[in-house]
Every structure is written in structure tokens, then in C-alpha cells.
Design a protein around this motif. Structure first.
Motif, PDB file in Angstrom:
ATOM      1  N   ARG A  33       0.831  -1.209   0.000  1.00 27.71           N
ATOM      2  CA  ARG A  33       0.000   0.000   0.000  1.00 27.71           C
ATOM      3  C   ARG A  33       0.864   1.258   0.000  1.00 27.71           C
ATOM      4  NH1 ARG A  33      -1.881  -3.025  -2.106  1.00 27.71           N
ATOM      5  NH2 ARG A  33      -3.046  -4.729  -1.196  1.00 27.71           N
ATOM      6  N   GLU A  36       1.790   2.086  -3.436  1.00 24.05           N
ATOM      7  CA  GLU A  36       0.734   2.736  -4.231  1.00 24.05           C
ATOM      8  C   GLU A  36       0.729   4.246  -4.023  1.00 24.05           C
ATOM      9  OE1 GLU A  36      -2.649  -0.270  -3.278  1.00 24.05           O
ATOM     10  OE2 GLU A  36      -3.187   0.726  -5.154  1.00 24.05           O
TER      11      GLU A  36
ATOM     12  N   ASN B  10      -4.794   1.293  12.371  1.00 21.30           N
ATOM     13  CA  ASN B  10      -3.388   1.497  12.022  1.00 21.30           C
ATOM     14  C   ASN B  10      -3.234   2.871  11.364  1.00 21.30           C
ATOM     15  OD1 ASN B  10      -0.928   1.556  10.467  1.00 21.30           O
ATOM     16  ND2 ASN B  10      -0.800  -0.666  10.652  1.00 21.30           N
ATOM     17  N   ARG B  12      -0.754   4.491  10.050  1.00 17.47           N
ATOM     18  CA  ARG B  12      -0.021   4.597   8.791  1.00 17.47           C
ATOM     19  C   ARG B  12      -0.878   4.092   7.632  1.00 17.47           C
ATOM     20  NH1 ARG B  12       4.516   7.405   7.449  1.00 17.47           N
ATOM     21  NH2 ARG B  12       5.514   6.705   9.350  1.00 17.47           N
ATOM     22  N   VAL B  13      -1.532   2.959   7.851  1.00 12.52           N
ATOM     23  CA  VAL B  13      -2.408   2.424   6.800  1.00 12.52           C
ATOM     24  C   VAL B  13      -3.535   3.411   6.517  1.00 12.52           C
ATOM     25  CG1 VAL B  13      -4.108   0.611   6.321  1.00 12.52           C
ATOM     26  CG2 VAL B  13      -1.860   0.008   7.248  1.00 12.52           C
ATOM     27  N   HIS B  16      -2.332   6.223   4.352  1.00 10.94           N
ATOM     28  CA  HIS B  16      -2.156   5.849   2.947  1.00 10.94           C
ATOM     29  C   HIS B  16      -3.497   5.760   2.232  1.00 10.94           C
ATOM     30  CE1 HIS B  16       1.996   3.936   3.946  1.00 10.94           C
ATOM     31  NE2 HIS B  16       2.110   5.201   3.618  1.00 10.94           N
ATOM     32  N   ILE B  17      -4.475   5.150   2.905  1.00 13.16           N
ATOM     33  CA  ILE B  17      -5.798   5.013   2.303  1.00 13.16           C
ATOM     34  C   ILE B  17      -6.409   6.387   2.076  1.00 13.16           C
ATOM     35  CG2 ILE B  17      -8.150   4.151   2.638  1.00 13.16           C
ATOM     36  CD1 ILE B  17      -6.957   1.794   4.194  1.00 13.16           C
ATOM     37  N   GLN B  19      -4.899   9.283   1.798  1.00  9.85           N
ATOM     38  CA  GLN B  19      -4.151   9.997   0.764  1.00  9.85           C
ATOM     39  C   GLN B  19      -4.598   9.536  -0.627  1.00  9.85           C
ATOM     40  OE1 GLN B  19       0.125   9.630   1.179  1.00  9.85           O
ATOM     41  NE2 GLN B  19       0.508  10.408  -0.880  1.00  9.85           N
ATOM     42  N   PHE B  20      -4.748   8.238  -0.801  1.00 15.56           N
ATOM     43  CA  PHE B  20      -5.091   7.695  -2.116  1.00 15.56           C
ATOM     44  C   PHE B  20      -6.524   8.040  -2.504  1.00 15.56           C
ATOM     45  CE2 PHE B  20      -3.818   4.907  -5.528  1.00 15.56           C
ATOM     46  CZ  PHE B  20      -5.012   4.440  -6.049  1.00 15.56           C
ATOM     47  N   ARG B  23      -7.135  11.639  -3.558  1.00 15.35           N
ATOM     48  CA  ARG B  23      -6.223  12.090  -4.614  1.00 15.35           C
ATOM     49  C   ARG B  23      -6.916  12.886  -5.705  1.00 15.35           C
ATOM     50  NH1 ARG B  23      -2.100   7.558  -6.871  1.00 15.35           N
ATOM     51  NH2 ARG B  23      -0.926   7.975  -4.992  1.00 15.35           N
ATOM     52  N   HIS B  82     -13.317  -3.868   5.074  1.00 10.86           N
ATOM     53  CA  HIS B  82     -11.972  -3.891   4.444  1.00 10.86           C
ATOM     54  C   HIS B  82     -11.027  -4.355   5.530  1.00 10.86           C
ATOM     55  CE1 HIS B  82      -8.310  -1.450   2.959  1.00 10.86           C
ATOM     56  NE2 HIS B  82      -8.489  -2.429   2.087  1.00 10.86           N
ATOM     57  N   LYS B 107      -8.053  -7.384   2.877  1.00  7.06           N
ATOM     58  CA  LYS B 107      -6.971  -6.412   2.722  1.00  7.06           C
ATOM     59  C   LYS B 107      -5.750  -6.924   1.975  1.00  7.06           C
ATOM     60  CE  LYS B 107      -7.159  -2.893   6.313  1.00  7.06           C
ATOM     61  NZ  LYS B 107      -6.863  -2.618   7.730  1.00  7.06           N
ATOM     62  N   GLN B 109      -5.358  -8.760  -0.322  1.00  3.56           N
ATOM     63  CA  GLN B 109      -5.556  -8.954  -1.763  1.00  3.56           C
ATOM     64  C   GLN B 109      -6.323  -7.807  -2.402  1.00  3.56           C
ATOM     65  OE1 GLN B 109      -7.343 -12.840  -2.031  1.00  3.56           O
ATOM     66  NE2 GLN B 109      -5.560 -13.835  -1.145  1.00  3.56           N
ATOM     67  N   THR B 110      -6.356  -6.672  -1.713  1.00  2.00           N
ATOM     68  CA  THR B 110      -7.101  -5.521  -2.236  1.00  2.00           C
ATOM     69  C   THR B 110      -6.198  -4.314  -2.332  1.00  2.00           C
ATOM     70  OG1 THR B 110      -9.129  -6.350  -1.206  1.00  2.00           O
ATOM     71  CG2 THR B 110      -9.116  -4.054  -1.907  1.00  2.00           C
ATOM     72  N   SER B 111      -5.959  -3.875  -3.530  1.00  2.00           N
ATOM     73  CA  SER B 111      -5.150  -2.674  -3.712  1.00  2.00           C
ATOM     74  C   SER B 111      -5.981  -1.443  -3.351  1.00  2.00           C
ATOM     75  CB  SER B 111      -4.697  -2.566  -5.171  1.00  2.00           C
ATOM     76  OG  SER B 111      -5.832  -2.351  -6.007  1.00  2.00           O
ATOM     77  N   LEU B 112      -5.320  -0.337  -3.172  1.00  5.87           N
ATOM     78  CA  LEU B 112      -6.029   0.916  -2.898  1.00  5.87           C
ATOM     79  C   LEU B 112      -6.884   1.304  -4.099  1.00  5.87           C
ATOM     80  CD1 LEU B 112      -3.249   2.961  -1.078  1.00  5.87           C
ATOM     81  CD2 LEU B 112      -5.092   1.622  -0.085  1.00  5.87           C
ATOM     82  N   ALA B 113      -6.396   0.998  -5.288  1.00  6.36           N
ATOM     83  CA  ALA B 113      -7.169   1.294  -6.496  1.00  6.36           C
ATOM     84  C   ALA B 113      -8.477   0.494  -6.501  1.00  6.36           C
ATOM     85  CB  ALA B 113      -6.335   0.977  -7.742  1.00  6.36           C
TER      86      ALA B 113
END
Lengths: 225, 131
Positions: A33, A36, B10, B12-13, B16-17, B19-20, B23, B82, B107, B109-113
Motif C-alpha cells: 500500500r 501505491e 493502524n 499509517r495504513v 495511505h488510504i 491519501q489515495f 487524490r 476492508h 486487505k 488482496q485488495t489494492s487501494l485502487a
């Protein structure tokens, strides 16, 4: 007193694998992640933390089957504390203050003791929202203690023992504190035992945390009196 | 802009989520690190969709989902699970379905996209219900 379900009797390679794999999956997930969103700093930290965990696992497994012989030597706890604080900051941006309560050396293996406190700190840091404190202290005439503590975490020895028991190794022990597995604590416990000590929950002042009780060196005093 | 309530312990996670998903300026993400804070956040933010991790210390995601669904005003807000918890456990699968989650994303197996795509699909279904 020993029971069939006492994890201390089971090889670390047999008991810890599901937990290690779970922790690896967490780290690899974070790496994927982070990729990404192009967070290269986090990718590096996760990768290095994971390598360290695997390294400790390999060490514990090798010790268990006699593939590795340890050489203990007199070691000042202050140097270990500085190393641990530096590594926790590098790995987790974790703020750690040092409180050196003893100057007598321990009879230990400094790299393994550093690994023990690093893993203990990594777990405690997941529980605590406040800066951690590394403290060295005298336990008895023949033993020294080195621990990492937090102000805002309630921990009990029974919780740690339950977490390290066979039934909980691959699940979410210490579930009231964190969703992560406790493989790091299992390794900390095993490595502490390998260097002739014991890994327990401890309390210093108003702080609670994990501590390693290790033999005091009888050979050499680092401070002349 | 649509509001997403991200229930993720989490930090940090969650970062990232968030932020993505933010976007392309279609979503605003509010992060709640615990089930208790998620309920407060839902009351304050009135999200359009919830993304929920089940594995949380103290009160897990099931507890949140149960409480969330008890409020009439939130009955139609889609919840996407998720989570790191695997779906092989039949009892768990039944639990999140019964509690009204619309999807389960594993999670590892799941990309942010893919997560963003699923969020978009859920919001489309809410705005254009099947006739």
C-alpha cells in the motif's frame, strides 16, 4: 507444573510459524500500500523491520536446535539502551527516553539483548500513545533489569503468559491492546531465555512495560570505585 | 464531494488510504481509529459510505457495525468491510452480511485502487437504486 500446552516446551519453529507468517503478511501489506502512494520511507522501514523479525526468528530457531552457540560477555546496559533507542526511532519514529539506574555490567550477549528490547519496544509502541522510557535497574545482588515502559498501558503478567500460550500464538493475543500478533514478544522471551534471563511484565514508578531480567556480570566492573 | 468514514486502527495504513482516496478530489475521508470514535465521527460527519476494518482492539468492527445499524438515520449508508480477517470463517461471513455490510474486501488482496473502485460502485448504487 509444566503442561502439554505450555509453549515453552514447543520448538519456536513449530509454534511461531503461523504468527510469524501473519506478521509478515501485515508488513507486506503495508509495503504494497505504501508503494501505491509512493511512500518510500515507509516501505524501507517496514522492510527493515520485517527483516529484523525474521532474523530474530532464525536466531531463536537455530539456538533451539543447537546450531548456534552463544558467547556471553560483560556488557554495559547503557550502550544497549542507546542502541535500542536509536533503532526504535529509526524503525518507528518512536520517541524513547533513557533512565540508567545501574552502572554494573550484565553478563549477556549485547546484540540479542538489543533485539529483545527492540521487539519489546515495537510491541509496546503499538499499545501506547505516549513516549516510551527505557530503564535499567538492579533487581538483586546477582541480577539486573532492563525494561521498556509506557505511562498509559495497563499490562499484566497473566496477559503476557496467555498471549504466549500455544492456543493464542497465531491469533490476536493481547487483543485489548493491539490487533497485531505477539510473535515479537515470543521471540523476545525466547532470546532472553537464551541469554540466561527471563522476560516478564514489569512496573517502574508509574510506568508499565516489558523487561528482561539478566545476570549481573561477576567478572568486571565498568566503573572503578 | 462524497464523505467516507474510514474506521482503521493502524495510523499509517489509514494515512495511505486517505491519501489515495482523496487524490482526485472526489472524496473527503475522515479517519476513526476505534469503534467508539467511529460512532462519534459518523454522528458529526454524516458519511456517505463507511470503510471498516473488523480487527480492532477492545471493540471490534462487528461491534461497531451492530451499533451503527441500530441507528435509523444510518440504515442506508453502505458499509464496506476492508479487513485483515480472512473470509474462510463461515460464521464471520454470515455475521457481516447479517449486519448489513455490502461488501467484504480482504486487505492482503485488495489494492487501494480496487478499494477506491469499490467505494465508487457503492456510492453509485446508493444514488441510483435498482428499479
Amino acid at each position: 507444573m509444566a503442561e502439554d500446552n505450555n509453549v515453552a516446551q514447543l520448538p519456536v519453529s513449530e509454534v511461531a510459524s503461523p504468527s510469524l507468517l501473519r506478521e509478515m503478511q501485515y508488513s507486506l501489506y503495508e509495503i504494497a500500500r505504501a508503494a501505491e502512494v509512493e511512500d518510500s520511507a515507509h516501505i524501507q522501514k517496514q522492510a527493515e523491520g520485517l527483516m529484523r523479525l525474521v532474523d530474530s526468528y532464525q536466531t531463536a530457531a537455530q539456538l533451539e536446535i543447537g546450531q548456534l552457540a552463544l558467547e556471553l560477555s560483560p556488557c554495559g546496559l547503557g550502550s544497549v539502551m542507546h542502541e535500542v533507542a536509536h533503532e526504535l526511532y529509526a524503525a518507528f519514529d518512536m520517541s524513547v527516553t533513557l533512565q540508567a539506574g545501574v552502572h554494573a555490567p550484565a553478563m549477556t550477549q549485547p546484540k540479542l539483548l538489543t533485539d529483545v528490547m527492540f521487539h519489546a519496544g515495537s510491541m509496546l509502541g503499538a499499545f501506547s500513545k505516549k513516549p516510551l522510557k527505557l530503564i535499567s535497574f538492579s533487581v538483586s545482588e546477582t541480577q539486573l533489569g532492563l525494561g521498556i515502559f509506557a505511562k498509559d498501558v495497563e499490562l499484566k503478567q497473566a496477559e503476557l503468559e496467555q498471549a504466549l500460550s500455544r492456543e493464542n500464538t497465531s491469533h490476536m493475543p493481547l487483543a485489548t491492546h493491539s490487533e497485531r500478533s505477539v510473535i515479537a514478544l515470543r521471540l523476545a522471551a525466547d532470546l532472553t531465555q537464551a541469554i540466561g534471563g527471563k522476560f516478564i511484565v514489569g512496573r517502574r514508578g508509574g510506568y508499565r512495560g516489558f523487561m528482561a531480567v539478566v545476570p549481573k556480570s561477576e567478572q568486571l566492573s565498568l566503573v572503578s570505585t | 464531494m462524497k464523505r467516507i468514514l474510514l474506521v482503521e486502527p493502524n495510523a499509517r495504513v489509514a494515512g495511505h488510504i486517505k491519501q489515495f482516496l482523496e487524490r482526485d478530489n472526489k472524496f473527503i475521508v475522515t479517519v476513526a481509529p476505534s469503534a467508539e470514535q467511529a460512532i462519534y465521527a459518523a454522528d458529526e460527519q454524516q458519511p456517505d459510505v463507511v470503510v471498516l476494518e473488523l480487527a480492532m482492539p477492545k471493540h471490534n468492527g462487528f461491534a461497531f457495525l451492530h451499533e451503527f445499524r441500530s441507528y435509523q438515520e444510518w440504515a442506508n449508508i453502505p458499509v464496506i468491510v476492508h479487513s485483515h480477517l480472512a473470509t474462510q470463517d463461515a460464521a464471520q461471513t454470515k455475521a457481516w452480511e447479517t449486519l448489513g455490510a455490502v461488501a467484504y474486501l480482504y486487505k492482503p488482496q485488495t489494492s487501494l485502487a480496487r478499494l477506491r473502485q469499490k467505494v465508487g460502485e457503492c456510492l453509485e448504487e446508493v444514488s441510483e437504486p435498482a428499479s
